[in-house]
Design a protein around this motif. Structure first.
Motif, short mmCIF file in Angstrom:
data_model
loop_
_atom_site.label_atom_id
_atom_site.label_comp_id
_atom_site.label_asym_id
_atom_site.label_seq_id
_atom_site.Cartn_x
_atom_site.Cartn_y
_atom_site.Cartn_z
N PRO A 18 22.93 19.98 -84.70
CA PRO A 18 22.76 21.16 -83.82
C PRO A 18 23.46 21.00 -82.48
O PRO A 18 23.49 19.92 -81.89
CB PRO A 18 21.24 21.23 -83.64
CG PRO A 18 20.77 19.81 -83.82
CD PRO A 18 21.70 19.18 -84.80
N ILE A 19 24.04 22.11 -82.02
CA ILE A 19 24.59 22.22 -80.66
C ILE A 19 23.80 23.34 -79.99
O ILE A 19 23.89 24.50 -80.40
CB ILE A 19 26.09 22.56 -80.68
CG1 ILE A 19 26.87 21.51 -81.48
CG2 ILE A 19 26.64 22.67 -79.26
CD1 ILE A 19 28.33 21.90 -81.72
N VAL A 20 22.98 23.00 -78.99
CA VAL A 20 22.01 23.96 -78.46
C VAL A 20 22.02 23.97 -76.94
O VAL A 20 22.49 23.03 -76.30
CB VAL A 20 20.58 23.61 -78.95
CG1 VAL A 20 20.53 23.49 -80.47
CG2 VAL A 20 20.07 22.32 -78.30
N ARG A 21 21.49 25.05 -76.40
CA ARG A 21 21.18 25.07 -74.97
C ARG A 21 19.79 24.50 -74.78
O ARG A 21 18.88 24.76 -75.57
CB ARG A 21 21.25 26.50 -74.42
CG ARG A 21 20.92 26.53 -72.93
CD ARG A 21 21.28 27.84 -72.27
NE ARG A 21 20.82 27.80 -70.89
CZ ARG A 21 19.68 28.34 -70.45
NH1 ARG A 21 18.91 29.02 -71.28
NH2 ARG A 21 19.32 28.23 -69.19
N ALA A 22 19.60 23.74 -73.72
CA ALA A 22 18.32 23.07 -73.46
C ALA A 22 17.31 24.06 -72.90
O ALA A 22 17.06 24.13 -71.70
CB ALA A 22 18.52 21.90 -72.49
N THR A 23 16.74 24.85 -73.80
CA THR A 23 15.72 25.81 -73.41
C THR A 23 14.63 25.85 -74.47
O THR A 23 14.90 25.64 -75.66
CB THR A 23 16.33 27.22 -73.22
OG1 THR A 23 15.33 28.13 -72.78
CG2 THR A 23 16.93 27.74 -74.51
N GLY A 24 13.40 26.10 -74.05
CA GLY A 24 12.29 26.26 -74.98
C GLY A 24 12.21 25.14 -76.00
O GLY A 24 12.38 23.96 -75.70
#
Length: 510
Positions: free
Chosen positions: A427-433
């Motif tokens: 996974p490549i994600v934004r650090a949110t929730g």
């Protein structure tokens, strides 16, 4: 005959070993102690009806609770698109629902397809429609469902310890149950938990409708008012004995203005009753070792089948069978929340990297048009499926892709990043929730981490992480380490269900 000292070789029946006593007590409590009774109300649940992650959670939690010795039962509407073969022959007839000054008699069809008893409210006037949501009278439809669900509990004479409602469609039930406790002895001791899967969807409607929905008198009517509109979500938040969200970080984020969607003040005021429990993954469904939907099964110990899945995915999207080129994939609703404005900004750079890009989803026309233009520009690199093709294609994408993109503006929990890790898709994600709670940034020095994540909601930050992932993809030994790190993480529902049981036990004390 006794040996010296007067001792006997026989075991004294009263001299129990403490471990043996503990084992006996635990066995007694498991077999004879009263089980907690939990009614889970939801507008969608797998395997019956699904538009998003709520269905996955609502479908998996009841079974996980049953495995924790909880008497959990699921209640949802019987929509037109639900496969009737999932239902059994048992029907609850004659459920009387008081509605707008009249009594409507409905019935509930039963099913065990979710691994726990499920009751599906049959009311064609409200639910015999092509879609689950998207109608001007949605607030009426789900207010009726909420009232019918409570009428079902009473009809069954099943005195529930906790009614667990999910998202705004069940806010009506939470608000009504609090009012019922004032005059209806059947619900006098019933407590409520209200789970917030996405605070951005609040069930807004005209306050004038409160009267004929049965919430016209203060203080109940006041709880719905949000500015010039009425909100089923707000009423549920106020009325619930306890609240939960689908990840610890999201429980903190919604108390701030940028993610509270106008309810941050209320959620902050109730933070002592607000818990964050990360969703689990149903590994009976999402497991590359047994998945019937994918071209070949594989595991962390034997990844050979993933190559066959990748080739199968390329064929399905009519892309060149070049397995050395990375596949970056996304499965989501096509809305701004999911980061499609960032993807649009970096689309040219993704093409320049030589990567394939595969997208599955439906939503806003501007993003559907963007994907179509992108595909038309590079048909040998970009594969799209506009719409929701059902579970098999989602499984095939998870199994065949190399990287999974989730650059969300906000993401209460997210499930696809956990599905991806199980399938060796990084996974490549934004650090949110929940993305921040479940994805650990890879550290090349220690070898720890299972993905890549960026902080700022910015196209440059997203592109930097894509390039970082591509750098390690070109180093197979390191890439295999990242894949296996993710595949070994236990995101099963077992741990999450235990936390829900602990929360229920707290709620019944209120």
């Amino acid at each position: 005959m006794k040996p010296e000292g007067g001792r006997t070789n026989e075991i004294d029946p009263f001299a129990f070993n403490s471990d043996w006593l503990r084992l006996l007590y635990n066995r007694w409590t498991a077999d004879f102690a009263p089980r907690m009774r939990i009614a889970i109300l939801t507008s969608e649940a797998m395997p019956f009806a699904k538009t998003g992650g709520l269905a996955d959670v609502s479908g998996a939690l009841p079974q996980a609770l049953v495995e924790q010795n909880v008497d959990a039962r699921l209640i949802l509407p019987l929509f037109d698109q639900i496969d009737r073969s999932l239902l059994n022959d048992q029907v609850v007839e004659g459920i009387r629902v008081e509605w707008r000054g009249q009594v409507h008699t409905v019935r509930a069809r039963q099913s065990d397809a979710a691994g726990a008893p499920a009751y599906l409210i049959e009311a064609p006037e409200f639910f015999a429609r092509p879609n689950i949501y998207g109608y001007p009278d949605d607030h009426v439809r789900f207010a009726f469902f909420s009232r019918a669900a409570l009428a079902l509990l009473k009809h069954l004479d099943w005195q529930t310890d906790v009614v667990h409602g999910n998202d705004w469609p069940c806010g009506f039930a939470i608000a009504e149950l609090r009012a019922r406790r004032r005059y209806d002895k059947f619900f006098e001791t019933t407590r409520t938990l209200f789970s917030l899967h996405n605070v951005g969807y609040q069930g807004l409607f005209d306050p004038k409708d409160l009267w004929w929905l049965g919430f016209g008198d203060p203080p109940d009517s006041d709880d719905f008012i949000l500015g010039t509109t009425a909100s089923a979500l707000k009423a549920g938040i106020i009325a619930a004995d306890a609240l939960s969200t689908v990840s610890p970080r999201y429980s903190r984020e919604i108390q701030m203005p940028d993610q509270g969607h106008g309810l941050d003040w209320l959620l902050s005021a109730r933070k002592d009753r607000l818990a964050g429990i990360t969703n689990g993954v149903d590994y009976n469904v999402w497991n590359p070792e047994t998945d019937p939907h994918i071209a070949a099964n594989f595991s962390a110990d034997d990844m050979s089948g993933k190559l066959e899945c990748k080739l199968d995915l390329l064929r399905r999207f009519n892309l060149p069978e070049e397995p050395k080129r990375p596949i970056i994939a996304i499965i989501s609703r096509l809305v701004s929340q999911k980061g499609y404005d960032l993807i649009r900004q970096v689309s040219g750079s993704i093409l320049q990297s030589g990567s394939f890009f595969i997208a599955l989803g439906a939503g806003a026309k501007e993003y559907e048009d963007f994907l179509q233009r992108w595909h038309d520009m590079a048909p040998r690199q970009v594969g799209i499926y506009k719409g929701f093709a059902g579970e098999p294609l989602a499984h095939q994408i998870e199994a065949g892709a190399d990287m999974f993109l989730m650059p969300s503006l906000y993401e209460p929990c997210g499930l696809n990043q956990m599905y991806s890790m199980r399938y060796g898709t990084v996974p490549i994600v934004r650090a949110t929730g929940g993305l921040d709670d479940t994805v650990e940034q890879f550290d090349a020095v220690s070898g720890a981490g299972n993905g890549f994540k960026f902080q700022s909601y910015d196209a440059g930050a997203l592109l930097e992480k894509i390039r970082e992932a591509l750098y390690f993809y070109a180093r197979p030994q390191t890439w295999s380490k990242i894949q296996r790190n993710g595949m070994m993480v236990d995101n099963s529902w077992s741990a999450s269900a235990k936390k829900y049981v602990e929360l229920y036990e707290e709620v019944v004390k209120f």
